[in-house]
Each structure stands twice: as C-alpha cells, then as structure tokens.
Design a protein around this motif. Structure first.
Motif, PDB file in Angstrom:
ATOM      1  N   ARG A  40       0.835  -1.275   0.012  1.00  0.00           N
ATOM      2  CA  ARG A  40      -0.156  -0.007  -0.027  1.00  0.00           C
ATOM      3  C   ARG A  40       0.876   1.430   0.023  1.00  0.00           C
ATOM      4  O   ARG A  40       0.366   2.158  -0.542  1.00  0.00           O
ATOM      5  CB  ARG A  40      -1.003   0.051   1.139  1.00  0.00           C
ATOM      6  N   SER A  99      -6.533   2.230   3.722  1.00  0.00           N
ATOM      7  CA  SER A  99      -7.723   1.966   2.993  1.00  0.00           C
ATOM      8  C   SER A  99      -7.665   0.533   2.750  1.00  0.00           C
ATOM      9  O   SER A  99      -6.760  -0.117   2.868  1.00  0.00           O
ATOM     10  CB  SER A  99      -7.504   2.808   1.641  1.00  0.00           C
ATOM     11  N   GLN A 100      -8.692  -0.031   2.707  1.00  0.00           N
ATOM     12  CA  GLN A 100      -8.977  -1.509   2.598  1.00  0.00           C
ATOM     13  C   GLN A 100      -8.073  -1.928   1.264  1.00  0.00           C
ATOM     14  O   GLN A 100      -7.887  -3.162   1.148  1.00  0.00           O
ATOM     15  CB  GLN A 100     -10.470  -1.767   2.474  1.00  0.00           C
ATOM     16  N   GLN A 101      -8.313  -1.383   0.211  1.00  0.00           N
ATOM     17  CA  GLN A 101      -7.506  -1.729  -1.088  1.00  0.00           C
ATOM     18  C   GLN A 101      -6.279  -0.866  -1.442  1.00  0.00           C
ATOM     19  O   GLN A 101      -6.236   0.300  -0.929  1.00  0.00           O
ATOM     20  CB  GLN A 101      -8.584  -1.604  -2.317  1.00  0.00           C
ATOM     21  N   GLN A 103      -3.762   1.490  -3.111  1.00  0.00           N
ATOM     22  CA  GLN A 103      -4.229   2.480  -4.167  1.00  0.00           C
ATOM     23  C   GLN A 103      -3.361   2.306  -5.437  1.00  0.00           C
ATOM     24  O   GLN A 103      -2.384   2.182  -5.415  1.00  0.00           O
ATOM     25  CB  GLN A 103      -3.992   3.899  -3.447  1.00  0.00           C
TER      26      GLN A 103
END
Length: 186
Positions: A40, A99-101, A103
């Motif tokens: 991430r 963030s969950q996913q 970027q």
C-alpha cells in the motif's frame, strides 16, 4: 568443526577448500515488510514527494523573506510547511496504508494533483486577494479531504485510523475558518 558457524573464528584445518566454499556465508536477511505496508505504501509516494517539496519550498521562502517579513509571506511559509507539507505527507501515507484496497498509482497521483492544485489556489488566492480563487481552492481541498476520509472506511479499529480522521477533520474545519478570516480582512 562447529556446524552452525556462529561465534567461531577458527578454520578447521582438515577442511578442504571446496568444503569451505560450500559453507553458506550469507548474512541473515532483514525481517520482511508486512504485506499491508509493502503493497500500500507506493500509493503514498506522490503525497510524500509533494509534501517534502512543499516543506523545502517553505524553508526557502522563509529564508528569502526573513529580512523583510510580511503578513502574507509569513502565512505562506506556515501554510506550505504545515498544510501542503507535513499534513499532506501524513494524510497521503495514512490513506495509502489504512484504505482497504491498495491504491493504484494513477488514483494516488490524481488525488495528490487535486490536493496540490487546491493548495496552490488557496495560497495564490490569499496572497493576491482573489477571494474567488481562494474559494475554488477551498472547495477542491474539502472535496479531496472528503474522498480521503471515505477512502479509509472499514479500516481496522485502532489509534492510527483515529489520528488520521482527526487530522482530516482539523484540516476540514480550518478551511471555513480561513475563508472567513480572509473575507473579514478585506
């Protein structure tokens, strides 16, 4: 010969050269980076680069105006270092990490571009007294902060998401205060 090879400086004379070269002399590797950070963090890069650049530019501006400080010059330095620099660095890293996913580089670059364009509009609008430009920058900055706040929805509970949200809220609350102060000054 000690097979583990730890803490021995002596070489067993009975070993042949080929036996010595077959021994693995590699150093232990560093601990792996947790997947959450390694996958991430690249999304934070545009924010980190632009934030660091804003801090350097703020320092250069401070040095250039130190002999004859003005209200707008001093405010610009503070804004560059605190908002466009340190806060951008922190919220970019927080957004990419929380963030969950992961970027995508394109999304991160787009958000950083809007965030920085908004900051430029705020600075130029304030320094030149063009309230309309300040207003456009404030709206763009607020929308970017909102996207970044919503982007960490579902983050693991803990102190980091709370600090991230607090920073976003503090920045968002300071925007209308700054608008009112600038308008009253005119």
């Amino acid at each position: 010969m000690n097979n583990c090879g730890v803490g021995t400086d002596r070489i067993d004379e009975s070993e042949t050269t080929s036996e010595r070269s077959a021994v693995d002399h590699t150093r232990p590797t560093a601990a792996p980076v947790p997947p959450q950070l390694s996958t991430r963090r690249p999304g934070a890069l545009p924010f980190e680069v632009a934030g660091a650049a804003a801090i350097v530019i703020g320092g250069i501006l401070a040095a250039a105006t130190a002999h004859n400080p003005t209200e707008h010059g001093t405010w610009s330095v503070a804004y560059l270092v605190l908002v466009a620099g340190a806060c951008q660095f922190a919220i970019g890293l927080g957004y990419a990490t929380l963030s969950q996913q992961p970027q995508s580089p394109r999304r991160a670059l787009g958000l950083a571009a809007v965030f920085n364009a908004a900051n430029v509009a705020v600075i130029v609008g304030t320094v030149t007294g063009q309230t309309w430009l300040l207003g456009i920058g404030a709206v763009a900055l607020t929308l970017t902060l909102l996207v970044m706040l919503v982007g960490i929805r579902g983050a693991e509970p803990g102190p980091m998401p709370r600090l991230y949200r607090l920073l976003i809220v503090l920045l968002a609350v300071s925007i209308p205060i700054g608008l009112v102060l600038q308008t009253v000054r005119k």
